[in-house]
Design a protein around this motif. Structure first.
Motif, PDB file in Angstrom:
ATOM      1  N   SER A  64      16.916  -5.824  -4.029  1.00 16.30           N
ATOM      2  CA  SER A  64      16.566  -7.171  -4.485  1.00 16.30           C
ATOM      3  C   SER A  64      16.542  -8.101  -3.287  1.00 16.30           C
ATOM      4  O   SER A  64      17.105  -7.821  -2.243  1.00 16.30           O
ATOM      5  N   GLY A  65      15.879  -9.193  -3.433  1.00 17.74           N
ATOM      6  CA  GLY A  65      15.782 -10.132  -2.336  1.00 17.74           C
ATOM      7  C   GLY A  65      14.757 -11.191  -2.671  1.00 17.74           C
ATOM      8  O   GLY A  65      14.142 -11.162  -3.728  1.00 17.74           O
ATOM      9  N   VAL A  66      14.558 -12.104  -1.767  1.00 17.62           N
ATOM     10  CA  VAL A  66      13.583 -13.163  -1.997  1.00 17.62           C
ATOM     11  C   VAL A  66      12.187 -12.578  -2.109  1.00 17.62           C
ATOM     12  O   VAL A  66      11.394 -12.963  -2.949  1.00 17.62           O
ATOM     13  N   GLN A  67      11.888 -11.638  -1.263  1.00 20.57           N
ATOM     14  CA  GLN A  67      10.600 -10.948  -1.313  1.00 20.57           C
ATOM     15  C   GLN A  67      10.838  -9.491  -1.665  1.00 20.57           C
ATOM     16  O   GLN A  67      11.683  -8.833  -1.093  1.00 20.57           O
ATOM     17  N   GLN A  68      10.048  -9.050  -2.633  1.00 23.96           N
ATOM     18  CA  GLN A  68      10.202  -7.685  -3.130  1.00 23.96           C
ATOM     19  C   GLN A  68      10.114  -6.674  -1.996  1.00 23.96           C
ATOM     20  O   GLN A  68       9.195  -6.703  -1.203  1.00 23.96           O
ATOM     21  N   GLU A  69      11.090  -5.808  -1.937  1.00 25.28           N
ATOM     22  CA  GLU A  69      11.112  -4.787  -0.927  1.00 25.28           C
ATOM     23  C   GLU A  69      10.310  -3.577  -1.382  1.00 25.28           C
ATOM     24  O   GLU A  69       9.877  -3.472  -2.504  1.00 25.28           O
ATOM     25  N   THR A  70      10.179  -2.627  -0.480  1.00 27.33           N
ATOM     26  CA  THR A  70       9.464  -1.416  -0.793  1.00 27.33           C
ATOM     27  C   THR A  70      10.104  -0.691  -1.958  1.00 27.33           C
ATOM     28  O   THR A  70      11.327  -0.720  -2.134  1.00 27.33           O
ATOM     29  N   GLN A  71       9.281  -0.042  -2.749  1.00 27.33           N
ATOM     30  CA  GLN A  71       9.778   0.766  -3.850  1.00 27.33           C
ATOM     31  C   GLN A  71       9.868   2.220  -3.394  1.00 27.33           C
ATOM     32  O   GLN A  71       8.920   2.758  -2.815  1.00 27.33           O
ATOM     33  N   TYR A  72      11.001   2.850  -3.670  1.00 22.80           N
ATOM     34  CA  TYR A  72      11.191   4.269  -3.372  1.00 22.80           C
ATOM     35  C   TYR A  72      11.016   5.037  -4.671  1.00 22.80           C
ATOM     36  O   TYR A  72      11.708   4.762  -5.651  1.00 22.80           O
ATOM     37  N   PHE A  73      10.098   5.984  -4.655  1.00 23.04           N
ATOM     38  CA  PHE A  73       9.770   6.719  -5.864  1.00 23.04           C
ATOM     39  C   PHE A  73      10.496   8.052  -5.942  1.00 23.04           C
ATOM     40  O   PHE A  73      10.714   8.717  -4.923  1.00 23.04           O
ATOM     41  N   GLY A  74      10.853   8.422  -7.168  1.00 22.25           N
ATOM     42  CA  GLY A  74      11.379   9.751  -7.416  1.00 22.25           C
ATOM     43  C   GLY A  74      10.260  10.781  -7.419  1.00 22.25           C
ATOM     44  O   GLY A  74       9.078  10.409  -7.318  1.00 22.25           O
ATOM     45  N   PRO A  75      10.599  12.059  -7.568  1.00 22.63           N
ATOM     46  CA  PRO A  75       9.596  13.132  -7.500  1.00 22.63           C
ATOM     47  C   PRO A  75       8.708  13.234  -8.723  1.00 22.63           C
ATOM     48  O   PRO A  75       7.693  13.926  -8.689  1.00 22.63           O
ATOM     49  N   TRP A 112       0.840  -1.188   0.000  1.00 21.96           N
ATOM     50  CA  TRP A 112       0.000   0.000   0.000  1.00 21.96           C
ATOM     51  C   TRP A 112       0.877   1.241   0.000  1.00 21.96           C
ATOM     52  O   TRP A 112       1.897   1.299   0.711  1.00 21.96           O
ATOM     53  N   TYR A 113       0.449   2.227  -0.803  1.00 16.48           N
ATOM     54  CA  TYR A 113       1.167   3.483  -0.923  1.00 16.48           C
ATOM     55  C   TYR A 113       0.199   4.648  -0.740  1.00 16.48           C
ATOM     56  O   TYR A 113      -0.994   4.536  -1.021  1.00 16.48           O
ATOM     57  N   LYS A 114       0.755   5.790  -0.294  1.00 19.13           N
ATOM     58  CA  LYS A 114      -0.021   7.021  -0.198  1.00 19.13           C
ATOM     59  C   LYS A 114       0.671   8.087  -1.041  1.00 19.13           C
ATOM     60  O   LYS A 114       1.893   8.220  -0.996  1.00 19.13           O
ATOM     61  N   GLN A 115      -0.140   8.815  -1.789  1.00 16.93           N
ATOM     62  CA  GLN A 115       0.400   9.893  -2.604  1.00 16.93           C
ATOM     63  C   GLN A 115      -0.334  11.186  -2.244  1.00 16.93           C
ATOM     64  O   GLN A 115      -1.548  11.294  -2.461  1.00 16.93           O
ATOM     65  N   ARG A 116       0.390  12.140  -1.704  1.00 13.67           N
ATOM     66  CA  ARG A 116      -0.210  13.440  -1.404  1.00 13.67           C
ATOM     67  C   ARG A 116      -0.375  14.222  -2.701  1.00 13.67           C
ATOM     68  O   ARG A 116       0.359  13.988  -3.669  1.00 13.67           O
ATOM     69  N   PRO A 117      -1.310  15.162  -2.745  1.00 14.64           N
ATOM     70  CA  PRO A 117      -1.497  15.968  -3.967  1.00 14.64           C
ATOM     71  C   PRO A 117      -0.186  16.601  -4.420  1.00 14.64           C
ATOM     72  O   PRO A 117       0.503  17.258  -3.640  1.00 14.64           O
ATOM     73  N   GLY A 118       0.165  16.380  -5.689  1.00 13.01           N
ATOM     74  CA  GLY A 118       1.390  16.936  -6.240  1.00 13.01           C
ATOM     75  C   GLY A 118       2.651  16.193  -5.870  1.00 13.01           C
ATOM     76  O   GLY A 118       3.751  16.598  -6.266  1.00 13.01           O
ATOM     77  N   GLY A 119       2.503  15.111  -5.114  1.00 16.26           N
ATOM     78  CA  GLY A 119       3.678  14.381  -4.640  1.00 16.26           C
ATOM     79  C   GLY A 119       3.864  13.049  -5.342  1.00 16.26           C
ATOM     80  O   GLY A 119       3.244  12.770  -6.363  1.00 16.26           O
ATOM     81  N   HIS A 120       4.737  12.247  -4.771  1.00 12.99           N
ATOM     82  CA  HIS A 120       5.004  10.934  -5.324  1.00 12.99           C
ATOM     83  C   HIS A 120       4.522   9.866  -4.346  1.00 12.99           C
ATOM     84  O   HIS A 120       4.343  10.144  -3.154  1.00 12.99           O
ATOM     85  N   PRO A 121       4.291   8.649  -4.839  1.00 12.33           N
ATOM     86  CA  PRO A 121       3.829   7.576  -3.940  1.00 12.33           C
ATOM     87  C   PRO A 121       4.858   7.282  -2.860  1.00 12.33           C
ATOM     88  O   PRO A 121       6.059   7.211  -3.131  1.00 12.33           O
TER      89      PRO A 121
END
Lengths: 110, 114
Positions: free
Chosen positions: B96-107, A34-43
């Motif tokens: 990477s790993g056996v179970q997919q870790e959290t994804q960090y998103f860019g702006p 589960w992810y949250k995305q604020r308005p104008g932001g990223h997940p």
């Protein structure tokens, strides 16, 4: 086609009311995030569920993974204005790439 | 602190032009992903990579390409931009790993194709 369906698309609540968003998959998932995305932001990552029937809590947020690992829900108790944003589920079939739901946009009126 | 950055943050281009969006992460993550976000569709996977020299097509890969020459970067190229590619593009990385870790998103990068 879309692997993970999410409802509702929008939810408007009064501050203090509860909120729930649901995700459903036609196939068994290996895990769901589960992810949250604020308005104008990223997940931003909130949580991951892996086990059948798993329930996890983060303060006012409760996450559930169905027994068949085909559905999941996010419940927020007593919403606050800081909860405003779009909530996405993301399901995986084999622990690699994820299929995102279309999101539920939550608006909280003070 | 480790981070993931995208450039440019906003881009306006014309139909038919080649456009490259940059993604750079300092997490030392093996996995990198490109998504596009359109109203009503959530996030849709374009391409992804599990390591250097590895690239894979996602669910909406037509018209896009990626290359992974090092761990830190996964540039996304629109070969010949089309108006249908107007969107917000997000890059993400995960360990990477056996179970997919959290994804960090860019702006994100807002792309407008005229």
């Amino acid at each position: 086609g879309q692997q993970v369906m999410q409802i509702p698309q929008y939810q408007h609540v009064q501050e203090g009311e509860d909120f729930t968003t649901y995700c459903n998959s036609s196939t068994t998932l290996s895990n769901i995030q589960w992810y949250k995305q604020r308005p104008g932001g990223h997940p931003v990552f909130l949580i991951q569920l892996v086990k059948s029937g798993e329930v996890k809590k983060q303060k006012r947020l409760t996450f559930q993974f169905g027994e068949a690992k085909k559905n999941s829900s996010l419940h927020i108790t007593a919403t606050q204005t800081t909860d405003v944003g779009t909530y996405f589920c993301a399901g995986s079939l084999n622990f690699n790439k994820f299929y995102f739901g279309s999101g539920t946009k939550l608006n909280v009126k003070p | 602190d480790a981070e993931i950055t995208q450039s440019p943050r906003h881009k306006i281009t014309e139909t038919g032009r080649q456009v490259t969006l940059a993604c750079h992460q300092t997490w030392n993550h093996n996995n990198m992903f490109w998504y596009r976000q359109d109203l009503g569709h959530g996030l849709r996977l374009i391409h992804y990579s599990y390591g250097v020299q590895d690239t894979n097509k996602g669910e909406v890969s037509d018209g896009y390409s990626v290359s992974r020459s090092n761990t830190e970067d996964l540039p996304l190229t629109l070969e010949s931009a089309a108006s249908s590619q107007t969107s917000v593009y997000f890059c993400a990385s995960s360990d990477s790993g056996v179970q997919q870790e959290t994804q960090y998103f860019g702006p994100g990068t807002r792309l407008l194709v005229l």
